[in-house]
Design an enzyme around this catalytic site. Structure first.
Site, PDB file in Angstrom:
ATOM      1  N   LYS A  33      39.796  40.526  51.244  1.00 34.57           N
ATOM      2  CA  LYS A  33      40.590  41.474  50.160  1.00 34.57           C
ATOM      3  C   LYS A  33      39.491  42.603  49.787  1.00 34.57           C
ATOM      4  CE  LYS A  33      41.747  38.170  47.327  1.00 34.57           C
ATOM      5  NZ  LYS A  33      42.399  37.448  46.139  1.00 34.57           N
ATOM      6  N   LYS A  75      36.847  42.321  48.137  1.00 37.74           N
ATOM      7  CA  LYS A  75      36.438  41.851  46.693  1.00 37.74           C
ATOM      8  C   LYS A  75      35.210  41.184  46.944  1.00 37.74           C
ATOM      9  CE  LYS A  75      39.171  40.808  43.082  1.00 37.74           C
ATOM     10  NZ  LYS A  75      40.115  40.397  42.311  1.00 37.74           N
TER      11      LYS A  75
HETATM   12  N1  CTP Z   1      44.443  38.216  33.533  1.00 39.61           N
HETATM   13  C1  CTP Z   1      45.001  38.418  32.400  1.00 39.61           C
HETATM   14  N2  CTP Z   1      44.594  39.372  31.407  1.00 39.61           N
HETATM   15  C2  CTP Z   1      43.588  39.877  31.731  1.00 39.61           C
HETATM   16  C3  CTP Z   1      42.611  39.744  33.175  1.00 39.61           C
HETATM   17  C4  CTP Z   1      43.379  39.026  33.922  1.00 39.61           C
HETATM   18  O1  CTP Z   1      46.094  37.930  32.129  1.00 39.61           O
HETATM   19  N3  CTP Z   1      42.871  40.594  30.635  1.00 39.61           N
HETATM   20  C5  CTP Z   1      45.063  37.552  34.554  1.00 39.61           C
HETATM   21  C6  CTP Z   1      45.399  38.163  35.933  1.00 39.61           C
HETATM   22  O2  CTP Z   1      46.987  38.856  35.831  1.00 39.61           O
HETATM   23  C7  CTP Z   1      45.590  37.057  36.871  1.00 39.61           C
HETATM   24  C8  CTP Z   1      44.643  36.122  36.423  1.00 39.61           C
HETATM   25  O3  CTP Z   1      44.132  36.498  34.841  1.00 39.61           O
HETATM   26  O4  CTP Z   1      46.965  36.725  36.852  1.00 39.61           O
HETATM   27  C9  CTP Z   1      43.095  36.309  37.287  1.00 39.61           C
HETATM   28  O5  CTP Z   1      42.871  37.711  37.272  1.00 39.61           O
HETATM   29  P1  CTP Z   1      41.567  38.167  38.129  1.00 39.61           P
HETATM   30  O6  CTP Z   1      41.941  39.143  38.991  1.00 39.61           O
HETATM   31  O7  CTP Z   1      40.858  36.964  38.598  1.00 39.61           O
HETATM   32  O8  CTP Z   1      40.703  38.709  36.807  1.00 39.61           O
HETATM   33  P2  CTP Z   1      40.439  40.135  36.429  1.00 39.61           P
HETATM   34  O9  CTP Z   1      39.878  40.059  34.976  1.00 39.61           O
HETATM   35  O10 CTP Z   1      41.938  40.913  36.468  1.00 39.61           O
HETATM   36  O11 CTP Z   1      39.764  40.747  37.472  1.00 39.61           O
HETATM   37  P3  CTP Z   1      39.445  41.735  38.386  1.00 39.61           P
HETATM   38  O12 CTP Z   1      38.938  43.038  37.294  1.00 39.61           O
HETATM   39  O13 CTP Z   1      38.341  41.672  39.379  1.00 39.61           O
HETATM   40  O14 CTP Z   1      40.947  42.219  39.027  1.00 39.61           O
END
Ligand code: CTP
Length: 132
Positions: A44, A46
């Site tokens: 992906k 990442k």
């Molecule tokens: N999630 C959430 N609220 C946040 C951050 C994440 O509800 N503030 C949820 C995302 O919508 C997802 C899950 O947690 O369903 C895992 O998200 P992930 O992508 O691992 O976390 P992120 O903090 O969004 O990471 P990144 O910035 O790398 O996208």
């Protein structure tokens, strides 16, 4: 018995993750979290700070999580839903509409994300602090 499944990287586990998992667990009796492997993240584009094994250890320690499986590829969801007898497939609303094709297999829900926190923001904030 209602089983919920969600998918994600869950790197630098933060309170946005906790709140999502808490709300998901409250929707039923069993919460399964599929944690993205390092290989799948690489696909992906990442790169997680914590390894897959470390992220699994952390997610599994969360009291709202009953079971952790690996997310290895995009196509596993239909199989997972059948294998684990899933009633609800749930994701944060950053994925709104993206998995509607799974509605023929189970209920699909998108939950509002917690404002103002993400793994990306944490990484950016920390790297900026180092320069002060
Ligand atoms: N999630 C959430 N609220 C946040 C951050 C994440 O509800 N503030 C949820 C995302 O919508 C997802 C899950 O947690 O369903 C895992 O998200 P992930 O992508 O691992 O976390 P992120 O903090 O969004 O990471 P990144 O910035 O790398 O996208």
């Amino acid at each position: 018995m209602k089983t919920i499944i969600t998918y994600g990287t869950f790197d630098l586990f933060h309170y946005g993750h906790v709140r999502l998992l808490k709300r998901l667990r409250a929707m039923g009796d069993k919460l399964i979290v599929a944690v993205s492997t390092d290989e799948f993240n690489a696909l992906k584009g990442k790169a997680a700070f914590f390894s897959y094994a470390q992220r699994v250890e952390i997610v599994a320690a969360c009291k709202y999580v009953d079971h952790v499986i690996a997310e290895n590829h995009w196509q596993q969801k239909v199989t997972d839903i059948a294998t684990h007898h899933i009633d609800i497939f749930a994701m944060g609303d950053d994925w709104q509409g993206h998995f509607d094709h799974l509605k023929q297999h189970c209920q699909v829900v998108y939950l509002a994300r917690t404002d103002e926190i993400s793994t990306t923001d944490i990484k950016v904030d920390l790297s900026q602090q180092q320069h002060h």
